[in-house]
Every structure is written in structure tokens, then in C-alpha cells.
Design an enzyme around this catalytic site. Structure first.
Site, PDB file in Angstrom:
ATOM      1  N   ARG A   1       0.833  -1.212   0.000  1.00 29.65           N
ATOM      2  CA  ARG A   1       0.000   0.000   0.000  1.00 29.65           C
ATOM      3  C   ARG A   1       0.865   1.258   0.000  1.00 29.65           C
ATOM      4  NH1 ARG A   1      -2.100   1.265   6.155  1.00 29.65           N
ATOM      5  NH2 ARG A   1      -0.472   0.122   7.242  1.00 29.65           N
TER       6      ARG A   1
ATOM      7  N   GLU B   1     -18.955   3.587  -0.604  1.00 31.11           N
ATOM      8  CA  GLU B   1     -18.141   2.963  -1.649  1.00 31.11           C
ATOM      9  C   GLU B   1     -18.925   2.715  -2.930  1.00 31.11           C
ATOM     10  OE1 GLU B   1     -18.617   1.794   1.427  1.00 31.11           O
ATOM     11  OE2 GLU B   1     -16.707   2.204   2.423  1.00 31.11           O
TER      12      GLU B   1
ATOM     13  N   ARG C   1      -1.579  -4.458   3.863  1.00 29.12           N
ATOM     14  CA  ARG C   1      -1.287  -3.529   4.959  1.00 29.12           C
ATOM     15  C   ARG C   1       0.084  -3.813   5.564  1.00 29.12           C
ATOM     16  NH1 ARG C   1      -2.158  -3.975  10.713  1.00 29.12           N
ATOM     17  NH2 ARG C   1      -2.235  -1.907  11.640  1.00 29.12           N
TER      18      ARG C   1
END
Lengths: 315, 281
Positions: free
Chosen positions: A10, A58, A167
Site C-alpha cells: 500500500r 463505496e 497492509r
């Protein structure tokens, strides 16, 4: 092989967005109130006028991305994989996939390695969902080098692109000379007994597994399959012919992801044993990411075991 | 509105309705009720208002229309055909496997269709994205969208409404086709979104309530929307579902059903009379 640099994909995504934004004035980045976590905040800081926060909505974000794309904008939109591919699945299917619009989805926090947030946020279904959409490209980079190259390549791809980022900071697999090609797998290691086909953070673990196997006298090839759709069928066929046994490895449900794609492909072209390392059709749970990867069998040891079983299954 | 323009728009509305009946009759399926009742809105937008060019359907600075209630495709196709985007005869191919006129609009096969729609609520968000694109370019073009009053039960509609209000997408105008009927009954019987105008006001929209079959009111509302510099505009247009075909008017049952041969003849006779009357204006 490079040194032990660890970076989350990320982070590479956020940086690459800034790099791209500098050369493309018609590039817009959307987020759904997760800019700090998805790292689109880097683009926001660099180009505030071309960043739009859509809030915690979203489904609407995907539609807004579609509308911008029809007007000629290069669009990236981000959320966690759970929401980008999960909650907004039908919007991605109908408003991006069906009209085949050039929208790039940067989905972060994919898989078990989300860690402490637990099952509600650990998306292990996104590859399966995205794979069923005709014309969708799916890229799951192994490290920061590959993640950057995937982001730079994405706007040139015809139709929607789903990029899957993590992550967790992961070891670097490639060095600066690495060439990424959309739709192409690549051998990281040659072997004769079994081939490990891995994607995402399992690529580095597949290399560890190959080392362990080598110590035990087993010759394992390793393929990095960053692009899951379109799938590189040629390299799979080559691996099946050369080694006659396949193990897939991914941070995703064993149903519908890379393992499913490889099994579908080889069962129709060159049937050989295909064993899958992945999340065994269950939900995740809270815990430190590295511990969870072991708990769910997403590690070198499990790949080694599956590789031996695959070899045993050979006629 | 001057009499000449009103006559032209009335004629086009009648032709759009004829196209709806021709399409759904030949397809033996489709959604005539909610197509017939937006004929005046489409007539006004395509024949009096929008900056479009049938010879250059994708021109960059064109005004856009997103039919968020995509099941009203027969009306959109009829309007586009009458406007010259493709041959009117093709309307009879609606919903056939080899036709480009799919059951719901496809932007990649139908000239003049600005967004593929059909799954309710999604077109509205796409229209917001187009309006955002226009805003990036100094509100270079306007974006229109048409929503059903049943469609606004979708949660995504309110995500989009919040977005457009917050981002001040003043180049966006949304029509709500307020015919009061949805598949399972009246909107009150099913899951009422009332009060519609108040909801959009609460989402920071300019709201205008009109008779959706009155060209003067449509024109006035659209002009008011164009003068807005801060807020998007919602035009809540009261309509009569099935308008123009007597046995379909106000009937829930004609939401998604095609006329049979006898019903087709009656509908075409009635619409021929409507057209004749319009031509005599």
C-alpha cells in the site's frame, strides 16, 4: 535477490500515485474516508485539487469513478478490499465491468494480514469476486517494487483494473532491474519436481519453501503470478509439463482465487495434481499479522508439505 | 415557451411514445409504463435543451443524459432515434439477441447513450461523476439524469445525493419520475420514499416540483437549474405512468409487460390520434 527491505505494498501504491499524478494532469484519485490507510493521502497532499473524498459510501464512489472515466479522466479509486470488491461488487460489475470503463481500483488491506481488525475486515474473497467479471484485470503484487510497476502500468490497460495491496510490510522480492509485464507470470526459480505458483506476499514465502525443499533434495520451481486475470496459461502449461505437480499459494480463500484459476486452467489443458495453499474456506480472526499467517497456514512450511503431497500424487 | 416549439415537442413526445409501443410489442417484453410517462421530459431535453450532435455522439463538451431508471430504455431509444442517432426502424429490434438495442441501455453499442444503466441507483452515481468532470472543467457541460420514484428506495441514491450536494455539483439536474407506482404496488404500499422533495432539500439540493407533462413547467425548471451556481437541482416531476395509452395509464400491471396484438393496435391508434392532434396545434 535484494536485501531485507520491508515495505507494505500500500505504501508503494501511494507513492506511485504521486509519481503518476506528476505526469498526468487528467488523473483523479477517489477514496472513501480511508485515505490515510490506503495511502491515497500522499496523492491528496501532492495534488489536492485532483483528490476527491467520497466519504463512507463505496457504492457511489465506484459510480463517480465511472462517470469521470467516461469524460476521459484517468481514475484511481481506493478503499479496503472488503468494501471495494465486496460491498461494491455489483457496482464494479455493472458500472465498470459491463461498460468496460478504464477505472483503476486500488484495494488495500486485502487478506488475513490486516491483523488485529479481524474477520470483518480480512477480505479473502475479493479475487474470486473480481475474477468472475468479464474483462477485469486483477493484479496482486508481491512487493513494493512490483506494486509500483503495476500502478504505473494500470492506466494503459484496456478496461477496469483491480489491484490488490496489503497492509503488512513485506520483504522485497525484486530489485530495481525487475520488469513487470501485465498478464505474464515469471519463473523466479527453475526446478524439476514441483512448481510453486504464488501471488502477493506468498511469493517470498514460496521462495523460502523452495530453499527448504532444496535442502531436502527436492527441486522446486517458483512462479510469480502477479496478474491473476488474464491468467498466463502458457507458463502454467510449461510448468505442468516440466514438473508434473503444482502447488498454488495465496493470501485468499482456496476457493475462487489463484488456486481455483490454476486448477481450472490445468484441468482443461494438462491435468496434473494441483494443491492449494490459502485460507481454507473460513473467516479470519484478530491477531498480529505475522502470527495469523502461520495460524492460517500461509507460510513456507505448509507450502513444503503441500509440495511433497503433490509430488506423491504424481503417477 | 413559444407555440412553435411547444408543437414540435408535443409531436416528438407522441413519436417517442409510439417508439415505446413498437419496441415493447415487437420484443414481447419490456417496460412500457415508466417509459411512456417520461416522453415529455426526453422530448424537451433532446429536442430543445441539450448540446448534442447525432453526427458526433461522443463529442467531449456535449451535455449528458444518464437514464438511471434504465428500464425506461424504450423511451430513450425512441428519443435518440427520432433525434437522428440511429434509424427509427431499428426500434422494432428491441431486446433481440442480435440487436444493439439491449433491454437496458449499453453505452458501447447505442449511439447517444452516455452510460450503461439498468441496476437501479447506479446511473445516478455515474451522473455525479460526469458532473464532477464538468466541474473540473469550469462546468463546461451539463448532466441530466432521470430516476424513478421507486428507484430512490435504493441506498446508493442517497449516497449519490449526499455527494452531489456536498460537492456542489450545480451542473447536475436530476429528474424524479414521480408516477407513484412500482412493481409491487403504489410507492405508499411498498416502501414509500415520501416526502421526496424534502429529502432532496435535506441533502442540499435545489428542489423544484412540476407537472412532468407540462413543457412550460419543464422549461422553467430546467432554466432555474441552469441559473444555480451552488447546488444541484432535483426536479420532482409528477407523471402519469403509462401516459398516452388509455388502458396502461395509472396501472401497476403495465410496469413490465408488453401489449398483445390487439392491445398494440389500440395503443397505436390512440397514439396516432395524439400525434395528429399535436400536428394540428
Amino acid at each position: 535477490m535484494a536485501d531485507a527491505v520491508k515495505t507494505a505494498t500500500r505504501d508503494a501504491y501511494g507513492k506511485a500515485l504521486v509519481e503518476l499524478g506528476g505526469r498526468n494532469e487528467k488523473m483523479v484519485v477517489l477514496d472513501a474516508d480511508l485515505a490515510a490507510a490506503t495511502r491515497t493521502s500522499k496523492f491528496k497532499a501532492a495534488y489536492p485539487d485532483r483528490f476527491v473524498d467520497c466519504g463512507i459510501a463505496e457504492e457511489n464512489m465506484i459510480g463517480v469513478a465511472a462517470g469521470l472515466a467516461t469524460a476521459g479522466y484517468t481514475v484511481f479509486c481506493s478503499s479496503f478490499a472488503m468494501f471495494a470488491a465486496g460491498r461494491a461488487f455489483e457496482q464494479v460489475r455493472n458500472t465498470l465491468g459491463y461498460p468496460h470503463l478504464n477505472v483503476n481500483i486500488g484495494a488495500t488491506h486485502a487478506g488475513i494480514s490486516v491483523g488485529e481488525d479481524g474477520a470483518s475486515h480480512q477480505c479473502c474473497e475479493d479475487i474470486a469476486l473480481m475474477r468472475t467479471i468479464p474483462g477485469m484485470t486483477i493484479i496482486n503484487p508481491a512487493d513494493d517494487i512490483e506494486a509500483r510497476l503495476a500502478v504505473l502500468a494500470a492506466p494503459e490497460i484496456d478496461g477496469p483494473v483491480y489491484m490488490r495491496f496489503g497492509r503488512l510490510a513485506v520483504p522485497r522480492v525484486f530489485d530495481e532491474t525487475y520488469k513487470f509485464e501485465v498478464g505474464k507470470g515469471s519463473y523466479l526459480r527453475q526446478g524439476t519436481d514441483v512448481t510453486i505458483v504464488a501471488t502477493g506476499l506468498l511469493v517470498e514465502r514460496a521462495l523460502q519453501a523452495a530453499d527448504i525443499l532444496s535442502d531436502e533434495g527436492v527441486s522446486a520451481a517458483v512462479i510469480n503470478m502477479a496478474t491473476i486475470k488474464p491468467l498466463d496459461k502458457e507458463i502454467l502449461l510449461d510448468a505442468a509439463k516440466k514438473t508434473g505437480a503444482i502447488v498454488t499459494a495465496e493470501e485468499h480463500n482456496v476457493i475462487g482465487g489463484l488456486g481455483g484459476a490454476v486448477a481450472e486452467c490445468l484441468s482443461e489443458t494438462y491435468p496434473v495434481p494441483v494443491l492449494r495453499v490459502g485460507v481454507e474456506d473460513r473467516f479470519g480472526k484478530s491477531g498480529p499479522a505475522l502470527e495469523l499467517l502461520d495460524i492460517f497456514g500461509l507460510n513456507a512450511q505448509n507450502i513444503v508439505e503441500k509440495a511433497k503431497k503433490a509430488i506423491d500424487l504424481k503417477k | 415557451m413559444n407555440a412553435e416549439l411547444k408543437k414540435k415537442l408535443t409531436i416528438e413526445a407522441a413519436k417517442i411514445r409510439q417508439g415505446v409501443i413498437v419496441g415493447t410489442y415487437n420484443a414481447k417484453s419490456g417496460h412500457p409504463g415508466g417509459s411512456l410517462d417520461i416522453a415529455e421530459i426526453l422530448s424537451y431535453l433532446y429536442f430543445a435543451e441539450m448540446n448534442i450532435d447525432p453526427k458526433d455522439p461522443k463529442k467531449a463538451d456535449r451535455d449528458r443524459l444518464v437514464l438511471s431508471k434504465g428500464h425506461a430504455a424504450p423511451a430513450l431509444y425512441a428519443a435518440l432515434a427520432e433525434r437522428g442517432f440511429f434509424p427509427v426502424e431499428d426500434l422494432a429490434t428491441l431486446r433481440k439477441p442480435d440487436s444493439y438495442l439491449q433491454g437496458h441501455p449499453n453505452m458501447n453499442t447505442v449511439p447517444g447513450v452516455d452510460m450503461s444503466t439498468g441496476s437501479l441507483g447506479q446511473g445516478f452515481s455515474a451522473a455525479c461523476g460526469m458532473a464532477l468532470a464538468s466541474k473540473f472543467q469550469g462546468n463546461k457541460f451539463r448532466v441530466y439524469t432521470i430516476l424513478g420514484d421507486g428507484e430512490i428506495e435504493e441506498g446508493q441514491v442517497w449516497e449519490a445525493a449526499m455527494f452531489a450536494g456536498d460537492k456542489k455539483l450545480s451542473c447536475l439536474t436530476a429528474f424524479v419520475d414521480y408516477n407513484g407506482l412500482q412493481i409491487d404496488g403504489t410507492i405508499g404500499e411498498v416502501n414509500s420514499a415520501e416526502p421526496i422533495a424534502d429529502k432532496f432539500k435535506a441533502f442540499n439540493w435545489n428542489v423544484i416540483e412540476i407537472d412532468g407533462a407540462d413543457f412550460d413547467e419543464i422549461e422553467k425548471a430546467v432554466n432555474k437549474a441552469k441559473s444555480e451556481t451552488e447546488k444541484p437541482t432535483c426536479i420532482v416531476a409528477k407523471t402519469l405512468k403509462g401516459k398516452g395509452v388509455s388502458y396502461m395509464e395509472g396501472s401497476v400491471g403495465w410496469h413490465g409487460k408488453a401489449p398483445n396484438a390487439e392491445e398494440y393496435k389500440q395503443a397505436m391508434d390512440e397514439l396516432a390520434a395524439e400525434l395528429k392532434e399535436a400536428e394540428a396545434m
